[in-house]
Design a protein around this motif. Structure first.
Motif, PDB file in Angstrom:
ATOM      1  N   GLN A  82       0.834  -1.210   0.000  1.00  0.00           N
ATOM      2  CA  GLN A  82       0.000   0.000   0.000  1.00  0.00           C
ATOM      3  C   GLN A  82       0.872   1.265   0.000  1.00  0.00           C
ATOM      4  OE1 GLN A  82      -3.319  -0.185   0.048  1.00  0.00           O
ATOM      5  NE2 GLN A  82      -3.933   1.903   0.514  1.00  0.00           N
ATOM      6  N   ASN A 140       1.163   4.045  -2.995  1.00  0.00           N
ATOM      7  CA  ASN A 140       0.882   5.482  -2.812  1.00  0.00           C
ATOM      8  C   ASN A 140       2.020   6.321  -3.392  1.00  0.00           C
ATOM      9  OD1 ASN A 140      -1.619   5.209  -1.637  1.00  0.00           O
ATOM     10  ND2 ASN A 140      -0.803   5.041   0.439  1.00  0.00           N
ATOM     11  N   GLU A 150     -13.661  -4.379  -6.963  1.00  0.00           N
ATOM     12  CA  GLU A 150     -14.698  -4.393  -5.918  1.00  0.00           C
ATOM     13  C   GLU A 150     -14.125  -4.215  -4.521  1.00  0.00           C
ATOM     14  OE1 GLU A 150     -16.893  -7.977  -7.004  1.00  0.00           O
ATOM     15  OE2 GLU A 150     -18.406  -6.636  -7.873  1.00  0.00           O
ATOM     16  N   LYS A 151     -12.820  -3.934  -4.479  1.00  0.00           N
ATOM     17  CA  LYS A 151     -12.219  -3.649  -3.163  1.00  0.00           C
ATOM     18  C   LYS A 151     -12.915  -2.456  -2.534  1.00  0.00           C
ATOM     19  CE  LYS A 151      -7.821  -2.923  -2.157  1.00  0.00           C
ATOM     20  NZ  LYS A 151      -6.378  -2.683  -2.319  1.00  0.00           N
ATOM     21  N   LYS A 152     -13.035  -2.488  -1.243  1.00  0.00           N
ATOM     22  CA  LYS A 152     -13.753  -1.378  -0.607  1.00  0.00           C
ATOM     23  C   LYS A 152     -13.039  -0.049  -0.800  1.00  0.00           C
ATOM     24  CE  LYS A 152     -16.599  -3.609   2.821  1.00  0.00           C
ATOM     25  NZ  LYS A 152     -16.714  -4.049   4.209  1.00  0.00           N
ATOM     26  N   GLU A 153     -11.764  -0.085  -0.576  1.00  0.00           N
ATOM     27  CA  GLU A 153     -11.025   1.177  -0.736  1.00  0.00           C
ATOM     28  C   GLU A 153      -9.844   0.969  -1.688  1.00  0.00           C
ATOM     29  OE1 GLU A 153      -9.798   3.578   2.585  1.00  0.00           O
ATOM     30  OE2 GLU A 153     -11.601   2.970   3.677  1.00  0.00           O
ATOM     31  N   LEU A 154      -9.929   1.627  -2.777  1.00  0.00           N
ATOM     32  CA  LEU A 154      -8.819   1.538  -3.732  1.00  0.00           C
ATOM     33  C   LEU A 154      -7.835   2.658  -3.450  1.00  0.00           C
ATOM     34  CD1 LEU A 154     -10.834   1.026  -7.036  1.00  0.00           C
ATOM     35  CD2 LEU A 154      -9.330  -0.652  -5.984  1.00  0.00           C
ATOM     36  N   ASN A 155      -6.567   2.341  -3.521  1.00  0.00           N
ATOM     37  CA  ASN A 155      -5.618   3.463  -3.387  1.00  0.00           C
ATOM     38  C   ASN A 155      -5.478   4.152  -4.746  1.00  0.00           C
ATOM     39  OD1 ASN A 155      -3.536   2.226  -4.954  1.00  0.00           O
ATOM     40  ND2 ASN A 155      -2.965   0.962  -3.178  1.00  0.00           N
ATOM     41  N   ASP A 156      -4.800   5.274  -4.741  1.00  0.00           N
ATOM     42  CA  ASP A 156      -4.747   6.092  -5.969  1.00  0.00           C
ATOM     43  C   ASP A 156      -4.088   5.353  -7.129  1.00  0.00           C
ATOM     44  OD1 ASP A 156      -6.022   8.083  -4.716  1.00  0.00           O
ATOM     45  OD2 ASP A 156      -4.272   9.386  -4.437  1.00  0.00           O
ATOM     46  N   GLU A 170      -4.063   2.046  -7.666  1.00  0.00           N
ATOM     47  CA  GLU A 170      -5.006   1.050  -8.192  1.00  0.00           C
ATOM     48  C   GLU A 170      -6.085   1.733  -9.036  1.00  0.00           C
ATOM     49  OE1 GLU A 170      -4.650  -2.179  -4.525  1.00  0.00           O
ATOM     50  OE2 GLU A 170      -5.972  -0.437  -4.315  1.00  0.00           O
ATOM     51  N   LEU A 171      -6.523   2.856  -8.522  1.00  0.00           N
ATOM     52  CA  LEU A 171      -7.545   3.616  -9.250  1.00  0.00           C
ATOM     53  C   LEU A 171      -6.997   4.082 -10.608  1.00  0.00           C
ATOM     54  CD1 LEU A 171     -10.430   4.382  -8.547  1.00  0.00           C
ATOM     55  CD2 LEU A 171      -9.604   6.618  -7.797  1.00  0.00           C
TER      56      LEU A 171
END
Lengths: 761, 331
Positions: free
Chosen positions: A440, A444, A510-516, A518-519
Motif C-alpha cells: 500500500q 501510494n 470491488e475492493k472497498k477502498e482503492l488506493n490512488d 489502483e484507481l
C-alpha cells in the motif's frame, strides 16, 4: 435474397478484407534509429556547455540536426561578413547581397559606390548595399563580383549531371583572382580570394596547383581569427588526401574538427588512418596534447569503438580534458542500449547469454576507470563523473552502491540544473527498479510519481520502464490483474480473455477502498466504468463457453449503457453466411437479453416437447451465428480478424499486430452442430429436418476449414469451391439422400452454389 | 536435306562444347588496372570486363547515384566494357512512377557520360544488380523493361540463388540474360558460420528442379574478407585483408579460421581492439572447383564472371586455376 446467389465465398472474403488492422498498443519505446528500450540519460546533458557533445553522442541526432541548422556554412559565412566587412549591416540584407544579387546588379552597385549611378532597384533599401556604396567599399564589391563568377564552378550540379567542367574558364578565373588578390589591400578579402582560388583548383582536380596557390598566398595574408582559414585548410587537406598524403591530410582534418563546427561532420568523414605507423606519424604532427586528444576522440567516435580504451589513453596525458566527459556520456549511452534495451525483462531473470559476459566486462571496465579517476580527483567535471559512477553501478546491478554514490554525488551537482535533474532521474529509476515487493505504501508513492513527478512526463521512456518492472513484480506476487494492467490495456484482454486476470481485476475493482495507484490502473487501462466493463467481459467469456447461468450472473451487474453497446440477433436465419450483411430483422438483443433468451430456449427445448425440435434448431442457429462465421459474431468477439480465416488450421488464437497476447477467434461450431442434430432427431417435419441437416453441413464445412487438410486449399484461395474430403460432407449426403423432395432442398440448391456443387458432383 | 541434317548431327557428336569465356567484375572506386591485373586478364583471355560505374540509392526522397567510379587509366582497346550498376533494393521499393521515368533518363545519360571516358567503343550491354524482393520486384522489372525499350543495349541482371530456385515466387526479370551469383550463400553475422561466402550445403539446397526462363551465366567468388566480431557481435566486413599483416604474431593470434586481435591495431584502415575476433573467409581452388562441378549440371553457362578483379586475387589464383573452372563448365 437475390444477392446471395452470387458466390458466397467472394462476398465473405471481400468483406473480410475490408476490416482494418488493429493499431499498436505495444509497450516499450522505439526511437527513430531502431533502438527499443529505455533511456534514463538525458541526451542534452552536455549540450549547454559546448556544441561539441552532440557530435559524439550516438543518440544525439535531434540535437545534432538543430546544431547543424545553427552552424551551417552559410550562417557562418554571413556572420563573418557581418563582422569583417567594411560596413556592418544586418544578416538579412547581407544574405540578399551575398547570395541572391546578380552580377549585373553588383556591377551597378559598384558604379554607385563610385558615384557614377544609383543603386539597382533590387538593392534599394538594402542596408548592406547602401552602406557599401556610401562607404566606397569597392574592394568588397569587386570581391563579391569575383566570388559570384566563381560560384558556378564551385557548386555541384545535379547528382546525375555528367557534364565536364569548363577548365579554361577556371584557369582564367584563377589568373584573374590572383591579380585581384595582389591589388587588394584588405587582408580579410585577400583571405577570401585565396579561399576562392584554392577551391576552384581543388574542384577542378588540380590538387597540386591548389596547394601551390595556398603556399603562394599564405605569406600575403595576415588574418588569424576567421572561420575562412578553417575552410581553406579543409581544401588544402582534401587536396593532400587526393595526392596520397593521407596522414598530413588527417592531421589537418583533426585540427579543423576541433576548431570549426560547421565543417566538423565533413572532416570527420574525411579523416582516414590506414595503419599503426600512420597513426603514430599523425600523433607526431600534433603540436599539443590537446591536438592529440582530438585524434583519440575522433577514433573513439566510430560506432562500436571501445571508448574506454581511448579514454584511458587520453586520461594518461590530459586527465582534465573535456573530451573525456563527452566520451564518458557516449559510452554510457551505448551501455544503456545494452542493459536497458529490448531485453530489459530478461535482465530481471538473466539468461546465460544476456547481458553477455563481454558486455558486463565492458561496463565494469568503464566503472573501474571512472571510480579510479574520481579517486585520483582528476576528472574534468566532478558532478557528471560522480553521478555517472552511480549510474554504472546501477546498470551493473549493484543497487546498494548506486544509492550510496548518488547520495554522495548530490552536493557535487548542486547548482547545475542539468546535472541535478539527471541525478533525480537516475535516483528515480533506481527507486523503481529496487522494488521487489509492492504494498500500500509503495503504491501510494507510485501514484504520487504518476501525479506529480516531472520525469513521468518529460522522459518518454520512463513510464514504460516503470510499468514493465512493476508488472514483473506483481507477477511474482501472484497479482496477475495488476501485472496485466501495467503492460496491457483492456483491449488486449478482450482480444484474448484470461479468466484468471478477469477475476483478479474484478476482485480489485470491488475492493472497498482503492488506493490512488489502483484507481489509476483501473481508470486508465479499463475505463471510468471499470466494474461494469470487467463484468461485461466476464459475462461474455461465459457466454462463449455456453455457461449461461454464470454469464447471466455477470451480465446482470453491468450497467445498461455498457450492455447496450452490443446489439445482435443471432436467431435470425440466413441460408448463406454473410457476416457484415445488414440484418433484415428488427428484433435485437443486448448480451444479457440474449443470455435470457438462450436460457429460455434451452428450458423450452427440454420441456415443450411439441416444439422441442424448433427450439433446438434455433439454439443451433444462434450458436452458429455467434461464431466467427455468423453475422452475430459480436456477441462473442470484440475483434474479428479478417485474415484469421486463412489461418484456421493453426488454432483459435491468432498472432495479430497490436494484440499483445494474440487475438482469439471463435471457430468452434460443435455446440450448434449438437443442437441441429437434436432438432433433426426430435422433429417429424422433413422441412425442419432438411434445414437442420443443411446447417449441420455448414458446421461440418467449418470443421474442415479448421483441419490440417484445409492447409493446402489452393482452390479455395483461388476463389473456387474447394474439393472437400468425404468425411466432411456427410450432412450434404444426408440432405441429398433423405430430404431431396423437400422445398428447402430446392431452395438450397438454387441459392447455395456450394451445395449445388456438392449435390451434383 | 537428309544429308545436311546428318552432317550437322555428326559434327555435333564429335565435339564437346567450347569452354565458357572468362570475365571479371571490376568493383572498385577507381578504374586503374595494375599491371598484374591486366596480365591476369590477358592470360585467361578475358574479352569482357564488367565495370561497376555507380550505385543507385534512395536518399532524400529520390534516387541518386552514389560511389561513382572514377576512371584513371584507359583499358586495352579490345576489351569490351559492360557497365554494371548496383541498385539498392530500397530504391526500387520507394521510387515513384514519375521518378522512375526520370531515373531511366538519368541512368542512361550517366552511363553514357562515364563510358565515354572509359572506352572508345559503343555500349552493347548493361548489367543491373539489385536484390529485389516482393516489395520492389514490380518496379525493378518495369525499370528493366523500359530500359530495354529506351536503348539499343542488351540488358542483363544478376540473379540470386533463391531467385534461381524459386522463379515462380520471386519472378524472372525481363532481360536478355542473367548472371547467377553463386556467393554470399551463408549468414555473415552468424558466429557459427564457417564461410559465409560459399557454403556447399547452402548451394546444394538452392539447386533448382526446373529450367530458368532466361539464359543464365554464372558469377563465382574470388575474394577474401575478414568478418569482424566485437563483443560477440558482427560489426563490419574488412575487404581483402592482407594475409601478411594477419600473420604478424605480435598483433594477431590465429586458430583455425579465426584470428584474434591480441594487441589493438589498424588493419586496412579499421582500428581493431584487443579481443576482437576476425573470421577470415576466402575461397580456395578446391572449393571453387567443387562449386563449379555442383552447379554445372543445372545451368548451361556460356560465360563465367569472377567477382572481383583486384591485385590480391592475382596472387591467390593462377590463370590455370581459373581456366580449369571454365573447363568444368564445358564438359
Amino acid at each position: 435474397m437475390r444477392h446471395w446467389k452470387t458466390s458466397v465465398i467472394f462476398s465473405v472474403i471481400s468483406l473480410l478484407l475490408l476490416i482494418p488492422f488493429k493499431t499498436s498498443f505495444g509497450c516499450g519505446y522505439y526511437e527513430d534509429d531502431g533502438y527499443y528500450g529505455y533511456r534514463m540519460l538525458d541526451e542534452g546533458i552536455l549540450e549547454q556547455e559546448t556544441d561539441f557533445a552532440p557530435y559524439i553522442l550516438a543518440f544525439g541526432e535531434s540535437v545534432k540536426s538543430d546544431l547543424e541548422a545553427r552552424t551551417d556554412q552559410r550562417t557562418e559565412n554571413l556572420k563573418e561578413w557581418q563582422i569583417s566587412s567594411c560596413y556592418h549591416a544586418n544578416l538579412k540584407d547581407i544574405e540578399e547581397v551575398v547570395y541572391r544579387t546578380s552580377i549585373e546588379d553588383m556591377e551597378l552597385l559598384r558604379r554607385a559606390s563610385k558615384k557614377r549611378g544609383s543603386l539597382p532597384y533590387s538593392l534599394s533599401g538594402n542596408e548592406f548595399a547602401q552602406g557599401m556604396a556610401t562607404s566606397k567599399c569597392t574592394e568588397t564589391i569587386d570581391y563579391l563580383i569575383f566570388a559570384k563568377q566563381c560560384e558556378p564552378f564551385a557548386t555541384a550540379g545535379s547528382e546525375w549531371s555528367d557534364e565536364p567542367r569548363n577548365n579554361e574558364g577556371i584557369s582564367s578565373l584563377i589568373s584573374t583572382g590572383k591579380e585581384s588578390l595582389l591589388r587588394t589591400d584588405n587582408h580579410y578579402l585577400r583571405l577570401r580570394y585565396t579561399y576562392q582560388l584554392v577551391r576552384l583548383a581543388h574542384y577542378d582536380d588540380r590538387y597540386q596547383e591548389a596547394l601551390d596557390i595556398y603556399d603562394w598566398a599564405e605569406p600575403k595574408v595576415d588574418v588569424t581569427d576567421s572561420v575562412i582559414n578553417w575552410w581553406l585548410l579543409g581544401h588544402k587537406a582534401g587536396c593532400l588526401k587526393r595526392l596520397g598524403r593521407r596522414v598530413e591530410a588527417s592531421y589537418l582534418f583533426s585540427t579543423i574538427f576541433k576548431n570549426c563546427m560547421g565543417k566538423r561532420d565533413q572532416v570527420y568523414r574525411s579523416f582516414e588512418i590506414q595503419t599503426d605507423e600512420e597513426w603514430e606519424e599523425c600523433l607526431k604532427m600534433c603540436k599539443s596534447d590537446e591536438e592529440r586528444v582530438t585524434l583519440y576522440t575522433m577514433r573513439a567516435m566510430v560506432p562500436d569503438s571501445h571508448v574506454v580504451e581511448e579514454m584511458e589513453k587520453i586520461y594518461a596525458f590530459r586527465p582534465f580534458d573535456k573530451d573525456l566527459s563527452y566520451l564518458l556520456v557516449e559510452e554510457i549511452s551505448r551501455l544503456e542500449e545494452i542493459f536497458l534495451g529490448t531485453d530489459f525483462r530478461i535482465l530481471k531473470k538473466p539468461s546465460s547469454d544476456y547481458p553477455n559476459k563481454i558486455a558486463k566486462n565492458r561496463l565494469l571496465k568503464l566503472l573501474r576507470f571512472v571510480s579510479s579517476a574520481i579517486e585520483e580527483k582528476h576528472v574534468p567535471d566532478e558532478g557528471l563523473w560522480a553521478i555517472s559512477e552511480g549510474y554504472l553501478q546501477y546498470l551493473s546491478g549493484d543497487f546498494y552502491a548506486a544509492k550510496r554514490t548518488y547520495e554522495a554525488a548530490a552536493p557535487k551537482v548542486k547548482g547545475n540544473k542539468k546535472l541535478e535533474s539527471q541525478l533525480e532521474m537516475f535516483e528515480l529509476a533506481l527507486q523503481i527498479h529496487s522494488y521487489d515487493k509492492l504494498n500500500q505504501k509503495i503504491e501510494n508513492e507510485l501514484a504520487e510519481i504518476i501525479k506529480s513527478n516531472p520525469y513521468f512526463e518529460s522522459n518518454s521512456t520512463f513510464p514504460e520502464f516503470m510499468f514493465d518492472h512493476l508488472s514483473n513484480v506483481y507477477d511474482d506476487m501472484d497479482e496477475h490483474g495488476k501485472s496485466y494492467l501495467c503492460v496491457h490495456s483492456i483491449n488486449s484482454l478482450r482480444d484474448n480473455p484470461d479468466p484468471k486476470v478477469i477475476n483478479d481485476l474484478l476482485a480489485l475493482a470491488e475492493k472497498k477502498e482503492l488506493n490512488d495507484f489502483e484507481l489509476y490502473l483501473l481508470e486508465n487501462k479499463v475505463g471510468a466504468e471499470y466494474t461494469s466493463v470487467l463484468y461485461e467481459l466476464k459475462g461474455t467469456y461465459h457466454l462463449t463457453r455456453g455457461e449461461l447461468s454464470d454469464a447471466k450472473l455477470a451480465l446482470s451487474k453491468v450497467k445498461p449503457s455498457i450492455l447496450d453497446q452490443t446489439q445482435v440477433n443471432p436467431f435470425e436465419e440466413r441460408l448463406l453466411d454473410c457476416v457484415h450483411c445488414p440484418s433484415t430483422d428488427t428484433l435485437i438483443f443486448n448480451k444479457l437479453q440474449l443470455t435470457d433468451e438462450l436460457l429460455d430456449f434451452e428450458y423450452k427445448a427440454k420441456t415443450d416437447m411439441d416444439n422441442s425440435a424448433k427450439y433446438y434448431y434455433y439454439l443451433g442457429i444462434a450458436y452458429y451465428n455467434m461464431t466467427y462465421f455468423g453475422h452475430a459474431y459480436k456477441a462473442f468477439d470484440y475483434f474479428r480478424g479478417s485474415t484469421s480465416w486463412f489461418n484456421m488450421p493453426d488454432g483459435e488464437v491468432m498472432t495479430y499486430w497490436g494484440a499483445d497476447n494474440g487475438n482469439r477467434e471463435y471457430f468452434d461450431t460443435s455446440k450448434s452442430l449438437f443442437y441441429f442434430e437434436k432438432a433433426r432427431e426430435m422433429t417429424t417435419d422433413d422441412e425442419l429436418a432438411a434445414k437442420a441437416a443443411f446447417m449441420s453441413a455448414k458446421c461440418e464445412l467449418t470443421a474442415f476449414y479448421r483441419s490440417d487438410a484445409a492447409k493446402s486449399m489452393s482452390d479455395y484461395y483461388a476463389g473456387r469451391i474447394p474439393k472437400i474430403p468425404s468425411e466432411y460432407t456427410t450432412y450434404y449426403d444426408i440432405l441429398k439422400t433423405k430430404y431431396k423432395d423437400t422445398e428447402f432442398y430446392q431452395t438450397a440448391i438454387e441459392e447455395c452454389k456450394y451445395f449445388e456443387f456438392y449435390a451434383t458432383k | 536435306m537428309f544429308s545436311v541434317l546428318l552432317l550437322v548431327t555428326l559434327l555435333g557428336c564429335g565435339n564437346s562444347e567450347p569452354p565458357p569465356s572468362l570475365s571479371f567484375y571490376h568493383w572498385q572506386s577507381y578504374l586503374d588496372l595494375t599491371t598484374e591485373e591486366d596480365e591476369l586478364l590477358l592470360s585467361v583471355g578475358t574479352k569482357r570486363l564488367y565495370v561497376r560505374y555507380f550505385d543507385i540509392d534512395f536518399q532524400g526522397g529520390k534516387p541518386v547515384p552514389v560511389g561513382v567510379m572514377i576512371p584513371r587509366k584507359g583499358i586495352r582497346e579490345n576489351m569490351e566494357i559492360i557497365p554494371t550498376i548496383f541498385i539498392t533494393e530500397k530504391t526500387m521499393r520507394y521510387v515513384s512512377n514519375e521518378q522512375l521515368e526520370e531515373l531511366l533518363d538519368n541512368v542512361i545519360r550517366k552511363i553514357n557520360g562515364i563510358h565515354s571516358k572509359v572506352s572508345p567503343t559503343d555500349i552493347s550491354e548493361v548489367q543491373f544488380d539489385c536484390d529485389w524482393t516482393a516489395g520492389s520486384r514490380e518496379r525493378f522489372f518495369l525499370f528493366l523493361k523500359k530500359m530495354k525499350e529506351k536503348t539499343t543495349w542488351k540488358i542483363s541482371a544478376t540473379i540470386r540463388l533463391h531467385q534461381w530456385k524459386y522463379p515462380s515466387k520471386t519472378g524472372v526479370p525481363p532481360v536478355d540474360r542473367g548472371v547467377l551469383m553463386v556467393y554470399n550463400t551463408g549468414k555473415v553475422s552468424d558466429k557459427n558460420e564457417e564461410n559465409s561466402i560459399l557454403d556447399m550445403d547452402d548451394v546444394r539446397s538452392y539447386l533448382p528442379e526446373g529450367e530458368y526462363d532466361i539464359p543464365l551465366d554464372v558469377a563465382l567468388p574470388l575474394f577474401r574478407w575478414a568478418v569482424l566480431f566485437r563483443d560477440g557481435k558482427m560489426i563490419r566486413l574488412i575487404h581483402s585483408p592482407s594475409l601478411s599483416e594477419l600473420s604478424d604474431t605480435s598483433r594477431f593470434s590465429k586458430r583455425n579460421h579465426w584470428t584474434k586481435v591480441i594487441k589493438s591495431t589498424y588493419l586496412n584502415g579499421y582500428y581493431l581492439y584487443e579481443g576482437d575476433e576476425l573470421r577470415i573467409e576466402e575461397i580456395d581452388r578446391g572449393l571453387l572447383m567443387e562449386c563449379a562441378q555442383m552447379i554445372k549440371p543445372s545451368l548451361n553457362a556460356k560465360e563465367i564472371v569472377f567477382y572481383h578483379l583486384d591485385t590480391t586475387i592475382t596472387k591467390t589464383y593462377s590463370h590455370e586455376t581459373l581456366e580449369n573452372i571454365g573447363h568444368i563448365f564445358s564438359h
